[in-house]
Design an enzyme around this catalytic site. Structure first.
Site, PDB file in Angstrom:
ATOM      1  N   CYS A   2       0.827  -1.196   0.000  1.00  0.00           N
ATOM      2  CA  CYS A   2       0.000   0.000   0.000  1.00  0.00           C
ATOM      3  C   CYS A   2       0.866   1.253   0.000  1.00  0.00           C
ATOM      4  O   CYS A   2       2.093   1.194  -0.007  1.00  0.00           O
ATOM      5  CB  CYS A   2      -0.891   0.023   1.245  1.00  0.00           C
ATOM      6  N   LEU A  52      -2.947  -1.987  -2.404  1.00  0.00           N
ATOM      7  CA  LEU A  52      -2.706  -2.994  -3.434  1.00  0.00           C
ATOM      8  C   LEU A  52      -3.033  -4.332  -2.790  1.00  0.00           C
ATOM      9  O   LEU A  52      -2.277  -4.830  -1.956  1.00  0.00           O
ATOM     10  CB  LEU A  52      -1.246  -2.948  -3.898  1.00  0.00           C
ATOM     11  N   ASN A  76       1.846  -0.240   5.201  1.00  0.00           N
ATOM     12  CA  ASN A  76       2.423  -0.522   3.886  1.00  0.00           C
ATOM     13  C   ASN A  76       3.422  -1.645   4.054  1.00  0.00           C
ATOM     14  O   ASN A  76       4.443  -1.459   4.715  1.00  0.00           O
ATOM     15  CB  ASN A  76       3.121   0.738   3.338  1.00  0.00           C
TER      16      ASN A  76
END
EC number: 6.3.5.4
Length: 660
Positions: A2, A52, A76
């Protein structure tokens, strides 16, 4: 994988809306997470993510809270041992509502606080909001695989996965930092926590920070340690190979965890071939591998790539990159690096990840880290030869060993004895200098600073001169020569350049996540305890890894000479097919207007290039450095950063959380 961003007005008595601010930041990094987005607004803090989706595709949305609702996370990265940690937390009574690693991270923090970091095996950057303490906790993985930048001023604090998000904030000064430029034109990167931009910093690898009304506190939780290299734990080679085999097998296995297909880069070298061999052993089904070649044969490794792909019987996707394609993607590459670069090497990596995404692959396994931790780079050999030479500085034979290191650089390969001594003899006798291994490289690179304008040069200080490093680890002086060189290479070049400008930014620019088995902290710690001759045996690099590879990969790849990853420069950036906008960046008007470089020196330099058939290594670096810095200035300083928050996909807003 992310991108994350947030802002905290930690001394404000008001509760201003932060939703729009966070949306703007996220819109600038939406390439990091094109699948969905989310924002938390609570009191005077706002934070969000673009996602993602790789693990738990249906219920892993962020921001996410722990079971109590006290802690909220934007995250992330990947924690590769999350299933084991999840099981342990369940035995402690923790209840989970998702199967994502994100929830494991926030629950681990709720259980262990900052000590949770020592349990994680992964690559990550995250922020957790403690609603009770009104405090942010931010952390970054051990070696800096995932980025995390921040800014603070006048009781406001902001963070983002990429610098461009911070530059969109109204109160952030947008100007280049002169000392940082000097560092980049010496070390190829800044020395953390500095970045190229004034007032914007990077959370150092292996560190965490607390942010509250009491201020900002930063602590270290992990560091690279070579204490035992002088007297390593005695092991025979066969036992060490067996242990390396077991560690690497598990490092690859846990990095194959994903709810989407996983591919691999196959460069034709030892490292990527070894990782591919483990993937095929663990998951023998069809594997998608990717490689890039060059139309210029001096840089091309397509033959070895094809040989490896045929050996492993992978579904191999190879393509060749022309000089025109490299030039055409230069500006887009700089938009993602957010740093000046001195080599064109990031551009092919950007094009390679683009090819991966076009084939609907979100995750690739690559071989980064093997050179740093198993002694693969020529700089390690060069240092060993220079130390050997320094013990007999009048020797005529010892300097000739250096000609074997750089067969791809004619000026070195064919150099006469006097030239070798003049070039490689720089500070030859200063073997006690802690930066001895890198003094020559940094001195050569720092010659590029002569192109700076008078104003930039006058603003530089001693902290940006070659070898002027900040505090080194305790006991560094007692480490072996190889260990010192490995430490500098890993903590400066690998973290600051290889994993960022050439790694994370190039892959995430196309929404692709890279995973690096050789950067598993267990492998790093194992390698740091090996005897030096298991890594660099005489001048045979990655000795133990080569021994391990026998029978696993083609013998021709095991036995081939190390070839540095390089991309064409002169034919890409300065010839009759050069894009028109390159000339705009190098024009008199732009050089004068931006004020970074000396016009007279740049014009003389460009005139020299026009008259030469070949360009030296240092001149290639100068060309790339000048052009990339000019581009960076225009993109991030001269022209406004223009967010488009309307482009965020599936943005979920969590508003006005109140304590129960």
């Amino acid at each position: 994988m992310c991108g994350i961003a947030g802002i905290y007005n930690y001394q404000s008595s008001k509760e201003p809306s932060t939703e729009g601010i966070v949306k703007n930041m996220l819109s600038l990094i939406k390439h990091r997470g094109p699948d969905e987005s989310g924002i938390l607004q609570d009191s005077n803090v706002g934070m969000g993510s673009v996602r993602l989706s790789i693990i738990d595709l249906t219920s892993g949305q962020q921001p996410m809270s722990d079971q109590s609702g006290r802690y909220w996370i934007v995250y992330n990265g990947e924690i590769f041992n999350y299933t084991e940690l999840r099981s342990e937390l369940i035995t402690k009574g923790v209840r989970f509502k998702t199967t994502s690693d994100t929830e494991v991270v926030v629950q681990m923090y709720a259980t262990y606080g900052a000590d949770c970091l020592k349990y994680f095996n992964g690559q990550f950057a995250f922020c957790i909001w403690d609603r009770n303490k009104k405090e942010l906790f931010l952390a970054r993985d051990r070696v800096g695989i995932r980025p995390l930048f921040y800014w603070h001023q006048n009781n406001s604090f902001a963070f983002c996965s990429e610098i461009k998000g911070l530059l969109s904030l109204e109160h952030v000064e947008r100007s280049l930092d002169e000392e940082s430029l000097s560092q980049i034109f010496t070390y190829w990167t800044t020395l953390t926590p500095k970045t190229p931009f004034k007032g914007i910093f990077e959370l150092q690898p292996g560190h965490y920070m607390h942010v509250s009304s009491r201020g900002i506190q930063i602590n270290k939780y992990w560091s690279l340690d070579y204490t035992s290299t002088k007297e390593p734990i005695v092991k025979n080679l066969s036992d060490s190979i067996e242990e390396l085999d077991n560690l690497l097998d598990d490092a690859v296995k846990i990095r194959l965890k994903a709810d989407v297909p996983v591919g691999a880069y196959l460069s034709g070298g030892l490292d990527s071939s070894v990782t591919t061999s483990y993937i095929k052993k663990i998951e023998p089904n069809v594997l998608n591998t990717f490689s890039i070649g060059f139309s210029e044969k001096a840089y091309d490794e397509s033959g070895y790539q094809s040989e490896a792909a045929n050996f492993f019987n992978t579904n191999h996707i190879a393509f060749s990159c022309t000089s025109e394609e490299l030039a055409g993607s230069f500006a887009q590459t700089i938009w993602h690096t957010e740093f000046p670069i001195l080599r064109t090497s990031p551009i092919p990596m950007f094009l390679l990840s683009k090819k991966v995404r076009e084939n609907n692959i979100k995750v690739v396994i690559t071989g980064e880290g093997a050179d740093e931790f198993f002694g693969g780079y020529n700089i390690f050999k060069e240092t060993k030869i220079r130390r050997f030479w320094a013990s007999q500085p009048n020797s005529k034979i010892r300097p000739k060993l250096l000609t074997k290191l750089y067969p791809y650089i004619p000026l070195v390969k064919d150099a006469p004895e006097i030239s070798l001594k003049m070039f490689f003899g720089y500070k030859l006798s200063e073997t006690e200098n802690p930066a001895y291994s890198h003094l020559l490289r940094w001195n050569n690179t720092s010659r590029l600073k002569s192109f700076f304008s008078d104003d930039i040069i006058s603003s530089q200080n001693s902290n940006s001169s070659p070898g002027a490093l900040k505090a080194l680890p305790d006991g560094f002086a007692r480490w072996s020569g190889l260990a010192k060189a490995q430490y500098l290479e890993a903590t400066i070049f690998m973290s600051g350049y290889l994993l960022s400008s050439q790694g994370d930014r190039m892959a995430m620019g196309n929404s692709v996540e890279g995973r690096y088995p050789f950067l598993d902290h267990r492998l790093i710690e194992f390698s740091s305890k090996l005897p030096d001759n298991f890594k660099l045996n005489c001048l045979n690099e990655k000795f133990i890894l080569k021994k391990l590879s026998v029978g696993k990969i083609p013998a021709s790849i095991t036995n081939r000479s190390k070839q540095a990853y390089r991309a064409p420069v002169s034919t890409s950036l300065y010839n009759f097919k050069t894009p028109d906008h390159f000339n705009d960046f190098l024009s008199d008007e732009s050089i004068i207007s931006y004020g970074i470089f000396n016009l007279k020196k740049v014009k003389t330099f460009l005139a020299k290039l026009e008259q030469q058939d070949t360009i030296s290594e240092i001149d290639q670096m100068a060309l790339v450095g000048i052009l990339s810095t000019q581009m960076l200035y225009k993109m991030f300083i001269k022209e406004p950063i223009t967010p488009n928050s309307g482009e965020l996909k599936n943005c979920r807003i969590i508003n006005s959380l109140k304590s129960d």
